[in-house]
Design an enzyme around this catalytic site. Structure first.
Site, PDB file in Angstrom:
ATOM      1  N   ASP A  44       0.819  -1.210   0.000  1.00  0.00           N
ATOM      2  CA  ASP A  44       0.000   0.000   0.000  1.00  0.00           C
ATOM      3  C   ASP A  44       0.852   1.259   0.000  1.00  0.00           C
ATOM      4  O   ASP A  44       2.077   1.206   0.202  1.00  0.00           O
ATOM      5  CB  ASP A  44      -0.960   0.004   1.205  1.00  0.00           C
ATOM      6  CG  ASP A  44      -0.318  -0.535   2.484  1.00  0.00           C
ATOM      7  OD1 ASP A  44       0.919  -0.499   2.570  1.00  0.00           O
ATOM      8  OD2 ASP A  44      -1.058  -0.989   3.361  1.00  0.00           O
ATOM      9  N   ASN A  76      -7.763  -3.083  14.079  1.00  0.00           N
ATOM     10  CA  ASN A  76      -9.146  -3.317  13.646  1.00  0.00           C
ATOM     11  C   ASN A  76      -9.248  -4.502  12.677  1.00  0.00           C
ATOM     12  O   ASN A  76     -10.278  -4.700  12.051  1.00  0.00           O
ATOM     13  CB  ASN A  76      -9.721  -2.057  12.991  1.00  0.00           C
ATOM     14  CG  ASN A  76      -8.982  -1.670  11.709  1.00  0.00           C
ATOM     15  OD1 ASN A  76      -8.050  -2.348  11.287  1.00  0.00           O
ATOM     16  ND2 ASN A  76      -9.406  -0.590  11.085  1.00  0.00           N
ATOM     17  N   HIS A  94      -7.396  -4.943   9.940  1.00  0.00           N
ATOM     18  CA  HIS A  94      -7.082  -4.688   8.523  1.00  0.00           C
ATOM     19  C   HIS A  94      -5.804  -5.407   8.099  1.00  0.00           C
ATOM     20  O   HIS A  94      -4.930  -5.688   8.919  1.00  0.00           O
ATOM     21  CB  HIS A  94      -7.060  -3.185   8.183  1.00  0.00           C
ATOM     22  CG  HIS A  94      -5.885  -2.411   8.681  1.00  0.00           C
ATOM     23  ND1 HIS A  94      -5.940  -1.067   8.979  1.00  0.00           N
ATOM     24  CD2 HIS A  94      -4.588  -2.762   8.936  1.00  0.00           C
ATOM     25  CE1 HIS A  94      -4.764  -0.643   9.368  1.00  0.00           C
ATOM     26  NE2 HIS A  94      -3.921  -1.649   9.346  1.00  0.00           N
ATOM     27  N   GLU A 106      -9.671  -2.019   4.966  1.00  0.00           N
ATOM     28  CA  GLU A 106     -10.299  -1.686   6.240  1.00  0.00           C
ATOM     29  C   GLU A 106     -11.613  -2.462   6.405  1.00  0.00           C
ATOM     30  O   GLU A 106     -12.180  -2.927   5.407  1.00  0.00           O
ATOM     31  CB  GLU A 106     -10.598  -0.175   6.277  1.00  0.00           C
ATOM     32  CG  GLU A 106      -9.375   0.731   6.165  1.00  0.00           C
ATOM     33  CD  GLU A 106      -8.561   0.828   7.464  1.00  0.00           C
ATOM     34  OE1 GLU A 106      -8.588  -0.109   8.285  1.00  0.00           O
ATOM     35  OE2 GLU A 106      -7.865   1.842   7.636  1.00  0.00           O
TER      36      GLU A 106
HETATM   37  C1  F6R Z   1       1.472  -1.657   6.181  1.00  0.00           C
HETATM   38  C2  F6R Z   1       0.123  -2.160   6.236  1.00  0.00           C
HETATM   39  C3  F6R Z   1      -0.683  -2.236   7.496  1.00  0.00           C
HETATM   40  C4  F6R Z   1       0.146  -2.585   8.728  1.00  0.00           C
HETATM   41  C5  F6R Z   1      -0.741  -2.594   9.974  1.00  0.00           C
HETATM   42  C6  F6R Z   1       0.042  -2.875  11.234  1.00  0.00           C
HETATM   43  O1  F6R Z   1       1.967  -1.694   4.858  1.00  0.00           O
HETATM   44  O2  F6R Z   1      -0.367  -2.508   5.228  1.00  0.00           O
HETATM   45  O3  F6R Z   1      -1.689  -3.204   7.330  1.00  0.00           O
HETATM   46  O4  F6R Z   1       0.746  -3.834   8.560  1.00  0.00           O
HETATM   47  O5  F6R Z   1      -1.396  -1.374  10.106  1.00  0.00           O
HETATM   48  O6  F6R Z   1       0.921  -1.811  11.454  1.00  0.00           O
HETATM   49  P1  F6R Z   1       2.044  -1.882  12.582  1.00  0.00           P
HETATM   50  O7  F6R Z   1       2.970  -2.947  12.180  1.00  0.00           O
HETATM   51  O8  F6R Z   1       2.682  -0.514  12.562  1.00  0.00           O
HETATM   52  O9  F6R Z   1       1.331  -2.166  13.870  1.00  0.00           O
END
Ligand code: F6R
Length: 247
Positions: free
Chosen positions: A66, A138, A140, A145
């Site tokens: 992303d 959440n 994702h 989302e």
């Molecule tokens: C990052 C991504 C997100 C993160 C998720 C967890 O490219 O796609 O899905 O993997 O938000 O983030 P952290 O590791 O910072 O807790």
């Protein structure tokens, strides 16, 4: 599904790096699906420490999950910049080896076109040898989302309030966090031949338990991973707190 529980974040990260290095050694020209965020950082550091073990480095290609919408690629919080700093420059990857959605324009038509172009690029590059995923609080994955439906293809997404709040730790203020992103869709993630889901910390325990043992629902996007034929979960004790192996 294989679930590997480690005492702490460091051990989890080394084990994930070990598994990734083993995959890299088996494939002549691997396509790595990569994630940003805090969770994979120690795994990336371990890969960098052991980069001499990666003999096919110049044949490795990467695709990232992303990118924030509206940040230029050289913005310190853009995911391209993050990957460049955290991994690519330390491994010596050439710019042509890594791929991201081109998300610098906020114009809706240009953003849609960029999402379509990234989807085409993903299809052309072929399925990821492995897709690395973190987990949102959440539920994702990528920036898919919670929603009423699973969106298969790469798309423009409005970030959930909780995601904006969680990611504000990387910005000077909450106001600076982009409100939209381009994310690989659920089909793009599920196409990967293997998936490594990395989860650390008690804040993720509820989402992880629901993802692995709850109903499969777009309200908890990671739950779709229950259907992946080759999912390995690397988690630490804190994240695994609510996992009940009997389930
Ligand atoms: C990052 C991504 C997100 C993160 C998720 C967890 O490219 O796609 O899905 O993997 O938000 O983030 P952290 O590791 O910072 O807790």
């Amino acid at each position: 599904m294989q679930i590997k529980i480690f005492e702490n974040y460091e051990e989890m990260s080394v084990a994930a790096a070990d598994a990734l290095l083993a995959l890299l050694a088996r494939e002549a020209a691997p396509l790595l699906g990569l994630a940003t965020g805090s969770t994979p950082i120690a795994m990336y550091q371990e890969l960098i420490r052991r980069r001499d073990e990666i003999e096919n480095l110049k044949y490795v290609k990467t695709v990232n999950l992303d990118e924030y919408l509206g940040l230029p690629a050289d913005h310190p919080q853009s995911y391209r910049y993050f990957m460049q700093e955290q991994l690519f420059k330390c491994l010596g990857l050439a710019p042509g080896q890594s791929h991201f959605p081109h998300a610098d324009s906020l114009d809706p038509k240009e953003a849609e076109a960029a999402a379509e172009a990234y989807e085409a690029q993903l299809l052309e590059l072929g399925p990821q040898t492995v897709q690395i995923l973190g987990l949102g609080e959440n539920g994702h994955i990528g920036f898919n989302e919670p929603a009423d439906v699973f969106i298969p293809a790469t798309h423009v997404v409005d970030l959930a309030e909780g995601t904006i709040q969680a990611n504000s730790r990387f910005f000077a203020s909450r106001e600076e966090v982009p409100r939209q992103a381009i994310t690989m869709g659920i089909a793009g993630i599920m196409r990967a031949r293997e998936v490594f889901l990395l989860v650390s910390g008690e804040k993720k325990a509820d989402a992880l338990a629901r993802a692995l043992y709850g109903p499969i629902s777009p309200q908890l996007p990671a739950s779709i991973l229950q259907l992946h034929p080759k999912l390995t979960v690397f988690c630490d004790r804190a994240a695994a707190e609510l996992l009940n192996p009997a389930q």
